[in-house]
Enzyme design. Sequence first.
Site, PDB file in Angstrom:
ATOM      1  CG  ASP A  25      62.207  28.848  11.169  1.00 52.18           C
ATOM      2  OD1 ASP A  25      60.821  28.032  11.921  1.00 52.18           O
ATOM      3  OD2 ASP A  25      63.063  28.890  11.220  1.00 52.18           O
ATOM      4  CG  ASP A  27      63.918  27.740  17.218  1.00 49.66           C
ATOM      5  OD1 ASP A  27      63.777  28.806  17.811  1.00 49.66           O
ATOM      6  OD2 ASP A  27      63.815  26.252  17.871  1.00 49.66           O
TER       7      ASP A  27
HETATM    8 MG   LIG Z   1      64.227  27.640  12.150  1.00 41.05          MG
END
Ligand SMILES: [Mg+2]
Length: 197
Positions: A25, A27
């Site tokens: 992922d 962020d």
């Molecule tokens: Mg995230």
Amino acid sequence: METRRIRGLWEREGDRGELRFVFLDRDGVVNRKPPEGDYITSWDRWEWLPGAAEAIAALNQAGLTVLLATNQRAIALGLLSEEGLAEIHSRMRAHLEQRGARLDGIYHCPHDRGQCRCRKPETGLFERAFRDFPAANPGNSVMIGDSLPDIEAGRRLGMKTVFVEGPAERNKPGSVEAARLAGAVVSSLVEAVGLLL
Ligand SMILES: [Mg+2]
Ligand SMILES: [Zn+2]
């Protein structure tokens, strides 16, 4: 920093050796996550998490393929364009390159909730990656994410999952559930990579 729990990440001796693809992922894993409801809409809002680029370089050096899988709802909300996202990712890649690190693919969902089959926890981003990388499959892949949808998407496909637990004040709803479901719980990508290699 210490790994809080490793459960079911490596079910059998030898599983570690089968790992070839690492999905990240973005962020909250690679860069600092903005406050809930806020988005990275330009490069000047990007802040690397400590050691993230070096951790990606370590995965590269170990011969693993590293792929980004990111929900970018800001596009659906009109806060960011596809070109704007491409610009952010181009800058990110340039910085990674300077540190000897590389992402082998970037997959993003530009849609709003409930509109598509690719916004995590849906699995479309991973299915696209599995088409692009025919050697990849859930059995030789791990998903590293900081939210419940990351862990759910990984689990739906039968991938290994590592939950990056953020600072308590930043934790999203679903963190407790994500920590319960994930194969391992760590506090950073650096720690996750230490676990995988
Ligand atoms: Mg995230
Ligand atoms: Zn989508």
